[in-house]
Motif scaffolding. Sequence first.
Motif, mmCIF file in Angstrom:
data_model
loop_
_atom_site.group_PDB
_atom_site.id
_atom_site.type_symbol
_atom_site.label_atom_id
_atom_site.label_comp_id
_atom_site.label_asym_id
_atom_site.label_seq_id
_atom_site.Cartn_x
_atom_site.Cartn_y
_atom_site.Cartn_z
ATOM 1 N N LEU A 67 0.824 -1.207 0.000
ATOM 2 C CA LEU A 67 0.000 0.000 0.000
ATOM 3 C C LEU A 67 0.858 1.256 0.000
ATOM 4 O O LEU A 67 0.552 2.218 -0.721
ATOM 5 C CB LEU A 67 -0.956 -0.012 1.194
ATOM 6 N N ALA A 68 1.926 1.268 0.786
ATOM 7 C CA ALA A 68 2.803 2.450 0.828
ATOM 8 C C ALA A 68 3.405 2.721 -0.545
ATOM 9 O O ALA A 68 3.506 3.878 -0.970
ATOM 10 C CB ALA A 68 3.897 2.262 1.874
ATOM 11 N N LEU A 69 3.802 1.666 -1.243
ATOM 12 C CA LEU A 69 4.366 1.841 -2.588
ATOM 13 C C LEU A 69 3.307 2.383 -3.556
ATOM 14 O O LEU A 69 3.581 3.311 -4.324
ATOM 15 C CB LEU A 69 4.928 0.512 -3.105
ATOM 16 N N ALA A 70 2.105 1.811 -3.512
ATOM 17 C CA ALA A 70 1.050 2.247 -4.426
ATOM 18 C C ALA A 70 0.617 3.682 -4.131
ATOM 19 O O ALA A 70 0.468 4.499 -5.047
ATOM 20 C CB ALA A 70 -0.148 1.299 -4.327
ATOM 21 N N ILE A 71 0.439 4.004 -2.857
ATOM 22 C CA ILE A 71 -0.004 5.351 -2.478
ATOM 23 C C ILE A 71 1.091 6.370 -2.780
ATOM 24 O O ILE A 71 0.814 7.449 -3.318
ATOM 25 C CB ILE A 71 -0.405 5.385 -0.985
ATOM 26 N N GLY A 72 2.335 6.036 -2.452
ATOM 27 C CA GLY A 72 3.451 6.941 -2.757
ATOM 28 C C GLY A 72 3.557 7.215 -4.247
ATOM 29 O O GLY A 72 3.878 8.337 -4.662
ATOM 30 N N GLN A 73 3.277 6.186 -5.043
ATOM 31 C CA GLN A 73 3.323 6.362 -6.493
ATOM 32 C C GLN A 73 2.215 7.289 -6.969
ATOM 33 O O GLN A 73 2.459 8.216 -7.741
ATOM 34 C CB GLN A 73 3.211 5.002 -7.195
ATOM 35 N N VAL A 74 0.985 7.051 -6.504
ATOM 36 C CA VAL A 74 -0.138 7.897 -6.928
ATOM 37 C C VAL A 74 0.112 9.342 -6.514
ATOM 38 O O VAL A 74 -0.194 10.270 -7.259
ATOM 39 C CB VAL A 74 -1.474 7.373 -6.354
ATOM 40 N N ASN A 75 0.689 9.529 -5.318
ATOM 41 C CA ASN A 75 0.966 10.881 -4.835
ATOM 42 C C ASN A 75 2.311 11.430 -5.322
ATOM 43 O O ASN A 75 2.680 12.546 -4.963
ATOM 44 C CB ASN A 75 0.911 10.922 -3.304
ATOM 45 N N ALA A 76 3.021 10.653 -6.144
ATOM 46 C CA ALA A 76 4.300 11.080 -6.740
ATOM 47 C C ALA A 76 5.283 11.582 -5.688
ATOM 48 O O ALA A 76 5.938 12.601 -5.873
ATOM 49 C CB ALA A 76 4.065 12.131 -7.822
#
Length: 179
Positions: A67-76
């Motif tokens: 989740l941290a990877l996916a959220i960090g990616q969406v939030n750039a």
Amino acid sequence: MVRINPLTLAEAKPATADTLTAIKGKLGMVPNLFSTLAHSPAVFKAYLAFAEALGQGRLDARQRELLALAIGQVNACQYCLSAHVLGAKKAGFSPEQIRDARLGEAENPLDQALITVAILVVRQRGVIDDTQLQEARVAGVDDELLIEVLGQVALNTLTNYSNHVAGTEIDFPAVAVRP
């Protein structure tokens, strides 16, 4: 460019300095994010308590990292992506699993549903429709997991946005925002 400089131990209030010292003892360093959040002892304390509480939930460490990877990616957020790519590698994720998580993909249906819900919440500012929710439920996301995903979105968005606002200097091996 750094816009909020991380606090040094000497600049931090005593209780916060003690916490930063403990983190340094555990990690061997104080991540710049932590010493930046420490400008507000209340926010820093809340962040640490929230992260610890979420670590006691049903989402396991691997799922929280996905989740941290996916959220960090969406939030750039390059800072968080750099930190979590390193953390995922240390946790035994393959380069493909890391890339897939950043792209919003997972190997099993439950993990995929968790990531999908998190990404929808971020992109749609918490507004998910009945069909999207039903798809998550079919994959095994019950009310408890749904609320934990929301907690992970909140925690990670706090750090992502803090890094954007502060211009936090990356103190991990830097990764590109594009996977």
